[in-house]
Scaffold this motif. Structure first.
Motif, PDB file in Angstrom:
ATOM      1  N   LYS A 237      52.531  20.834  66.311  1.00  0.00           N
ATOM      2  CA  LYS A 237      52.683  22.227  66.746  1.00  0.00           C
ATOM      3  C   LYS A 237      54.044  22.437  67.407  1.00  0.00           C
ATOM      4  O   LYS A 237      54.711  23.459  67.163  1.00  0.00           O
ATOM      5  N   LYS A 238      54.477  21.465  68.198  1.00  0.00           N
ATOM      6  CA  LYS A 238      55.809  21.560  68.817  1.00  0.00           C
ATOM      7  C   LYS A 238      56.896  21.486  67.754  1.00  0.00           C
ATOM      8  O   LYS A 238      57.916  22.186  67.846  1.00  0.00           O
ATOM      9  N   ALA A 239      56.682  20.656  66.744  1.00  0.00           N
ATOM     10  CA  ALA A 239      57.663  20.534  65.670  1.00  0.00           C
ATOM     11  C   ALA A 239      57.806  21.841  64.901  1.00  0.00           C
ATOM     12  O   ALA A 239      58.916  22.259  64.557  1.00  0.00           O
ATOM     13  N   ILE A 240      56.684  22.498  64.643  1.00  0.00           N
ATOM     14  CA  ILE A 240      56.722  23.765  63.906  1.00  0.00           C
ATOM     15  C   ILE A 240      57.424  24.851  64.723  1.00  0.00           C
ATOM     16  O   ILE A 240      58.197  25.652  64.187  1.00  0.00           O
ATOM     17  N   ALA A 241      57.160  24.872  66.030  1.00  0.00           N
ATOM     18  CA  ALA A 241      57.845  25.836  66.901  1.00  0.00           C
ATOM     19  C   ALA A 241      59.350  25.602  66.872  1.00  0.00           C
ATOM     20  O   ALA A 241      60.143  26.556  66.786  1.00  0.00           O
ATOM     21  N   ALA A 242      59.753  24.331  66.909  1.00  0.00           N
ATOM     22  CA  ALA A 242      61.180  24.005  66.847  1.00  0.00           C
ATOM     23  C   ALA A 242      61.759  24.341  65.472  1.00  0.00           C
ATOM     24  O   ALA A 242      62.909  24.780  65.358  1.00  0.00           O
ATOM     25  N   TRP A 243      60.948  24.157  64.430  1.00  0.00           N
ATOM     26  CA  TRP A 243      61.365  24.473  63.059  1.00  0.00           C
ATOM     27  C   TRP A 243      61.673  25.960  62.922  1.00  0.00           C
ATOM     28  O   TRP A 243      62.685  26.347  62.338  1.00  0.00           O
ATOM     29  N   HIS A 244      60.814  26.803  63.478  1.00  0.00           N
ATOM     30  CA  HIS A 244      61.053  28.252  63.441  1.00  0.00           C
ATOM     31  C   HIS A 244      62.288  28.636  64.257  1.00  0.00           C
ATOM     32  O   HIS A 244      62.973  29.611  63.929  1.00  0.00           O
ATOM     33  N   ALA A 245      62.573  27.873  65.303  1.00  0.00           N
ATOM     34  CA  ALA A 245      63.725  28.169  66.170  1.00  0.00           C
ATOM     35  C   ALA A 245      65.013  27.559  65.638  1.00  0.00           C
ATOM     36  O   ALA A 245      66.091  27.805  66.197  1.00  0.00           O
ATOM     37  N   GLY A 246      64.915  26.765  64.566  1.00  0.00           N
ATOM     38  CA  GLY A 246      66.109  26.125  64.022  1.00  0.00           C
ATOM     39  C   GLY A 246      66.602  24.957  64.848  1.00  0.00           C
ATOM     40  O   GLY A 246      67.752  24.522  64.705  1.00  0.00           O
ATOM     41  N   ASP A 247      65.728  24.416  65.695  1.00  0.00           N
ATOM     42  CA  ASP A 247      66.088  23.266  66.529  1.00  0.00           C
ATOM     43  C   ASP A 247      65.728  21.999  65.754  1.00  0.00           C
ATOM     44  O   ASP A 247      64.696  21.374  65.983  1.00  0.00           O
ATOM     45  N   TRP A 248      66.628  21.587  64.861  1.00  0.00           N
ATOM     46  CA  TRP A 248      66.294  20.546  63.893  1.00  0.00           C
ATOM     47  C   TRP A 248      66.124  19.168  64.521  1.00  0.00           C
ATOM     48  O   TRP A 248      65.274  18.381  64.077  1.00  0.00           O
ATOM     49  N   LYS A 249      66.874  18.868  65.540  1.00  0.00           N
ATOM     50  CA  LYS A 249      66.737  17.556  66.181  1.00  0.00           C
ATOM     51  C   LYS A 249      65.364  17.409  66.843  1.00  0.00           C
ATOM     52  O   LYS A 249      64.747  16.341  66.794  1.00  0.00           O
ATOM     53  N   THR A 250      64.885  18.505  67.446  1.00  0.00           N
ATOM     54  CA  THR A 250      63.552  18.466  68.064  1.00  0.00           C
ATOM     55  C   THR A 250      62.469  18.347  66.997  1.00  0.00           C
ATOM     56  O   THR A 250      61.456  17.660  67.200  1.00  0.00           O
ATOM     57  N   VAL A 251      62.670  18.994  65.847  1.00  0.00           N
ATOM     58  CA  VAL A 251      61.713  18.873  64.746  1.00  0.00           C
ATOM     59  C   VAL A 251      61.548  17.406  64.358  1.00  0.00           C
ATOM     60  O   VAL A 251      60.427  16.886  64.257  1.00  0.00           O
ATOM     61  N   ILE A 252      62.665  16.729  64.162  1.00  0.00           N
ATOM     62  CA  ILE A 252      62.626  15.315  63.763  1.00  0.00           C
ATOM     63  C   ILE A 252      61.951  14.470  64.838  1.00  0.00           C
ATOM     64  O   ILE A 252      61.089  13.628  64.542  1.00  0.00           O
ATOM     65  N   GLU A 253      62.286  14.726  66.086  1.00  0.00           N
ATOM     66  CA  GLU A 253      61.717  13.956  67.194  1.00  0.00           C
ATOM     67  C   GLU A 253      60.209  14.153  67.290  1.00  0.00           C
ATOM     68  O   GLU A 253      59.454  13.176  67.455  1.00  0.00           O
ATOM     69  N   GLU A 254      59.756  15.393  67.173  1.00  0.00           N
ATOM     70  CA  GLU A 254      58.326  15.668  67.306  1.00  0.00           C
ATOM     71  C   GLU A 254      57.528  15.132  66.111  1.00  0.00           C
ATOM     72  O   GLU A 254      56.415  14.645  66.272  1.00  0.00           O
ATOM     73  N   VAL A 255      58.094  15.218  64.908  1.00  0.00           N
ATOM     74  CA  VAL A 255      57.408  14.663  63.739  1.00  0.00           C
ATOM     75  C   VAL A 255      57.284  13.153  63.874  1.00  0.00           C
ATOM     76  O   VAL A 255      56.241  12.563  63.541  1.00  0.00           O
ATOM     77  N   GLU A 256      58.324  12.504  64.378  1.00  0.00           N
ATOM     78  CA  GLU A 256      58.249  11.054  64.586  1.00  0.00           C
ATOM     79  C   GLU A 256      57.219  10.701  65.654  1.00  0.00           C
ATOM     80  O   GLU A 256      56.516   9.692  65.542  1.00  0.00           O
ATOM     81  N   ASN A 257      57.092  11.536  66.680  1.00  0.00           N
ATOM     82  CA  ASN A 257      56.069  11.320  67.711  1.00  0.00           C
ATOM     83  C   ASN A 257      54.661  11.519  67.150  1.00  0.00           C
ATOM     84  O   ASN A 257      53.692  10.931  67.652  1.00  0.00           O
ATOM     85  N   ALA A 258      54.555  12.383  66.135  1.00  0.00           N
ATOM     86  CA  ALA A 258      53.249  12.669  65.523  1.00  0.00           C
ATOM     87  C   ALA A 258      52.859  11.631  64.480  1.00  0.00           C
ATOM     88  O   ALA A 258      51.743  11.655  63.972  1.00  0.00           O
ATOM     89  N   ASN A 259      53.763  10.727  64.181  1.00  0.00           N
ATOM     90  CA  ASN A 259      53.555   9.788  63.080  1.00  0.00           C
ATOM     91  C   ASN A 259      52.292   8.943  63.246  1.00  0.00           C
ATOM     92  O   ASN A 259      52.103   8.258  64.245  1.00  0.00           O
ATOM     93  N   THR A 260      51.375   9.047  62.291  1.00  0.00           N
ATOM     94  CA  THR A 260      50.163   8.227  62.244  1.00  0.00           C
ATOM     95  C   THR A 260      49.626   8.231  60.826  1.00  0.00           C
ATOM     96  O   THR A 260      49.781   9.217  60.097  1.00  0.00           O
ATOM     97  N   ILE A 261      49.005   7.137  60.424  1.00  0.00           N
ATOM     98  CA  ILE A 261      48.455   7.074  59.068  1.00  0.00           C
ATOM     99  C   ILE A 261      47.248   7.974  58.911  1.00  0.00           C
ATOM    100  O   ILE A 261      46.810   8.260  57.792  1.00  0.00           O
ATOM    101  N   PHE A 262      46.695   8.456  60.038  1.00  0.00           N
ATOM    102  CA  PHE A 262      45.490   9.295  59.987  1.00  0.00           C
ATOM    103  C   PHE A 262      45.798  10.791  59.948  1.00  0.00           C
ATOM    104  O   PHE A 262      44.880  11.600  59.890  1.00  0.00           O
ATOM    105  N   TYR A 263      47.087  11.173  59.976  1.00  0.00           N
ATOM    106  CA  TYR A 263      47.427  12.604  60.005  1.00  0.00           C
ATOM    107  C   TYR A 263      48.780  12.772  59.331  1.00  0.00           C
ATOM    108  O   TYR A 263      49.827  12.520  59.923  1.00  0.00           O
ATOM    109  N   GLU A 264      48.752  13.197  58.067  1.00  0.00           N
ATOM    110  CA  GLU A 264      49.988  13.335  57.295  1.00  0.00           C
ATOM    111  C   GLU A 264      50.296  14.763  56.886  1.00  0.00           C
ATOM    112  O   GLU A 264      51.402  15.040  56.406  1.00  0.00           O
TER     113      GLU A 264
END
Length: 626
Positions: free
Chosen positions: A479-506
């Motif tokens: 959810k934080k990544a999507i908010a950053a995506w809409h704001a054009g904050d690309w570095k935060t998008v990458i950081e939040e997606v990496e924090n969300a990384n799990t084999i159970f949620y893709e």
């Protein structure tokens, strides 16, 4: 201490799942209820089973695992087995595992509920009161929303989500179907109880009826009408077997007249509310839309069903994999649907039976329907053979709720929701507990078998908690990544997606792969190689997502691999013919590949835009077209 241990399971099964879980609502997740409620249910069931284990070890608790010999549980097992087998066909295994665990939790909740209420009317009454309390609590906001303009205290909004007409269900139709499933508990309470608890059940019954009328969920209206007619016919057929005394007949007749009177008064008040400007449609408009195929929502559902049937024809035995309808569906085309532009992504077909058939194959649906048939047979056998009048009335009330659920499932998706699964298991569990009492199994299971059943349950519950927590944590970061995506904050998008990384949620709840968000961010930061890798991963996760196809094709095009890019663009357009971004990109790719006429023909099909005119002029020059 002994009393606390004995009643701990009662609190954990009714206090948390029945009263607590419907109140769980977390804004930090994309779907504010699904994953939080899944996790709470898994934790509460784990604690219940720990209580069972402690009581078994300390006091030789009679864990009646003979329940598992009832025909209902083999039917549920059959459904679970076919669901597990369907995972072999799944595009995304993580989604399938989560859906399978949801089904397992429902079965374990059913088993735990029956264990707790069997042969104990006090505990059964506690359950009935618990449902009345939560139904009343969640119904009040809807009633007040139609009675008052605002809900605030000194200008401060009070729980804005809670005081919406959808209450804590995140969707108005789901809220109304939840109320319908609560109705049999309140209805029975009005017949059975007196004093304070009758008042609570009466208020609950009244506000539930009010909300069901004014919230205008047509599937629920049809479900209540159908269930009422069936239950009335069944009651009439079995009435002689009730064997009521003259005094009892007089008592129940008065109660039923009182209930009819309450319902009539509430219905009149509800219909008068249709003059309120908060009511979207008139009663006549809403009723007529039930049989009008031209109505937008009806025609859209028919289109979803037709495409789902095509999916079923292609995968009749194995299905596309439990939890994977949403990934396979776009492959059957989105022309004419709201999802055609790519802004909307359908997650379910709005028909649980087609959904199950498409995902788990014929075997899965047969066992699923068999389970319902067995429960209905149990209810009818209770009416035929039980000597307890209370059991008969209770069975009728529960059958009303189960039949209503089955009708709603034809037009909606109650099986997806945790609260609906809990309440369905309560309806089924009450019938099963009565049946188990009326037709007892004499053979006593061994202590070793009880320990084995508990050990299996604990293992499933610990796995569910692990998966539930991992997915909940991932969705918060998504959810934080999507908010950053809409704001054009690309570095935060990458950081939040990496924090969300799990084999159970893709993928997120809209079926967008997390790696796609990361790919867009890397592409925007001119990290083309990283973006290329992200889009390739996203394609493996969801090969029918039009934005994934478009972006991956663009990466191949930039790498000069026109022959790989063009089929990907064409695939995106097969799915969504109105997807102009892919069509313009296809035209450019054809031009770069030297296929100028194909590029020209492709661009002509695009809607007018500066980008289209720019590319079209270039192609015209190449083709010497004025």
């Amino acid at each position: 201490m002994k009393l606390k241990i004995q009643n701990a399971d009662l609190f954990l099964i009714f206090g948390i799942p029945v009263i607590g879980i419907p109140l769980v609502y977390i804004n930090s997740t994309i779907d504010p209820v699904l994953l939080p409620r899944f996790l709470v249910l898994a934790i509460s069931l784990l604690l219940v089973n720990v209580c069972f284990l402690v009581k078994l070890i300390i006091s030789g608790f009679d864990l009646d695992v003979s329940l598992l010999r009832r025909a209902l549980f083999p039917a549920l097992l059959g459904y679970l087995v076919f669901s597990a087998i369907s995972l072999a066909s799944a595009i995304n295994l993580a989604e399938g595992i989560f859906e399978l665990l949801k089904s397992l939790l429902s079965a374990l909740f059913l088993f735990s509920t029956v264990i707790i209420i069997s042969n104990d009317k006090k505990r059964l009454h506690t359950l009935l009161h618990s449902v009345a309390i939560i139904a009343l609590l969640l119904s009040i906001p809807g009633f007040l929303r139609f009675s008052f303009t605002d809900f605030n205290l000194g200008g401060l909004k009070i729980f804005p989500e809670f005081f919406g007409v959808e209450s804590t269900m995140a969707n108005r139709n789901l809220f109304t179907s939840f109320l319908m499933m609560s109705l049999p508990f309140a209805l029975y309470g009005l017949v059975r109880f007196s004093g304070f608890w009758r008042l609570i059940h009466g208020i609950s019954f009244s506000i539930i009826i009010f909300n069901i009328v004014v919230l205008q969920t047509r599937a629920v209206w049809v479900a209540i009408l159908f269930s009422s007619l069936v239950v009335i016919v069944v009651a009439a057929v079995f009435f002689r077997r009730f064997k009521l005394s003259s005094k009892a007949k007089s008592f129940y007749f008065k109660r039923l007249i009182q209930i009819a009177g309450i319902a009539a008064i509430v219905l009149i008040i509800s219909l008068l509310s249709y003059s309120n400007d908060k009511i979207q449609y008139s009663i006549s408009e809403r009723l007529s839309s039930i049989t009008t195929f031209e109505h937008k929502s009806v025609s859209e559902r028919l289109e979803l069903w037709q495409k789902t049937i095509s999916m079923i024809r292609d995968n009749p035995l194995s299905g596309v994999g439990i939890g994977n309808w949403k990934l396979a569906f776009p492959g059957y085309g989105t022309a004419g649907l709201r999802s055609e532009s790519g802004a909307v992504h359908f997650q379910r077909p709005h028909n649980d039976y087609l959904w199950i058939l498409a995902e788990t194959g014929i075997g899965g649906l047969v066992f699923y329907l068999t389970a319902f048939a067995i429960v209905i047979i149990y209810g009818l056998k209770i009416l035929r053979h039980s000597r307890d009048t209370e059991d008969k009335f209770l069975a009728l009330a529960m059958l009303f709720g189960i039949l209503g659920y089955m009708v709603v499932a034809c037009f909606s998706y109650p099986k997806e929701r945790i609260v609906h699964a809990i309440f369905l298991m309560l309806l089924i569990g009450i019938i099963l507990s009565i049946y188990h009492s009326v037709f007892p199994i004499k053979k006593t299971p061994s202590r070793a078998l009880r320990l084995l059943v508990l050990s299996f349950s604990l293992a499933i519950l610990m796995l569910s908690i692990w998966v539930g927590y991992a997915r909940l944590h991932a969705e918060m970061h998504t959810k934080k990544a999507i908010a950053a995506w809409h704001a054009g904050d690309w570095k935060t998008v990458i950081e939040e997606v990496e924090n969300a990384n799990t084999i159970f949620y893709e993928i997120d709840p809209t079926s967008a792969p997390l790696s796609w968000y990361k790919g867009v961010a890397n592409f925007s930061l001119n990290r083309k190689d990283q973006a290329f890798e992200n889009f390739r991963k996203a394609y493996k996760v969801h090969p029918n997502h039009i934005h994934v196809l478009n972006n991956l094709a663009t990466c191949y095009e930039l790498a000069g691999e026109h022959d790989t890019a063009i089929p990907l663009y064409e695939r995106a357009l097969q799915i969504s013919p109105a997807f102009d971004d892919a069509r313009i990109n296809l035209g450019a790719s054809c031009f770069n590949a030297g296929r100028y006429q194909h590029a020209y023909d492709t661009l002509l099909k695009c809607n007018d835009s500066p980008k289209k005119l720019h590319y079209l002029n270039i192609v015209k020059t190449k083709l010497n077209i004025e």
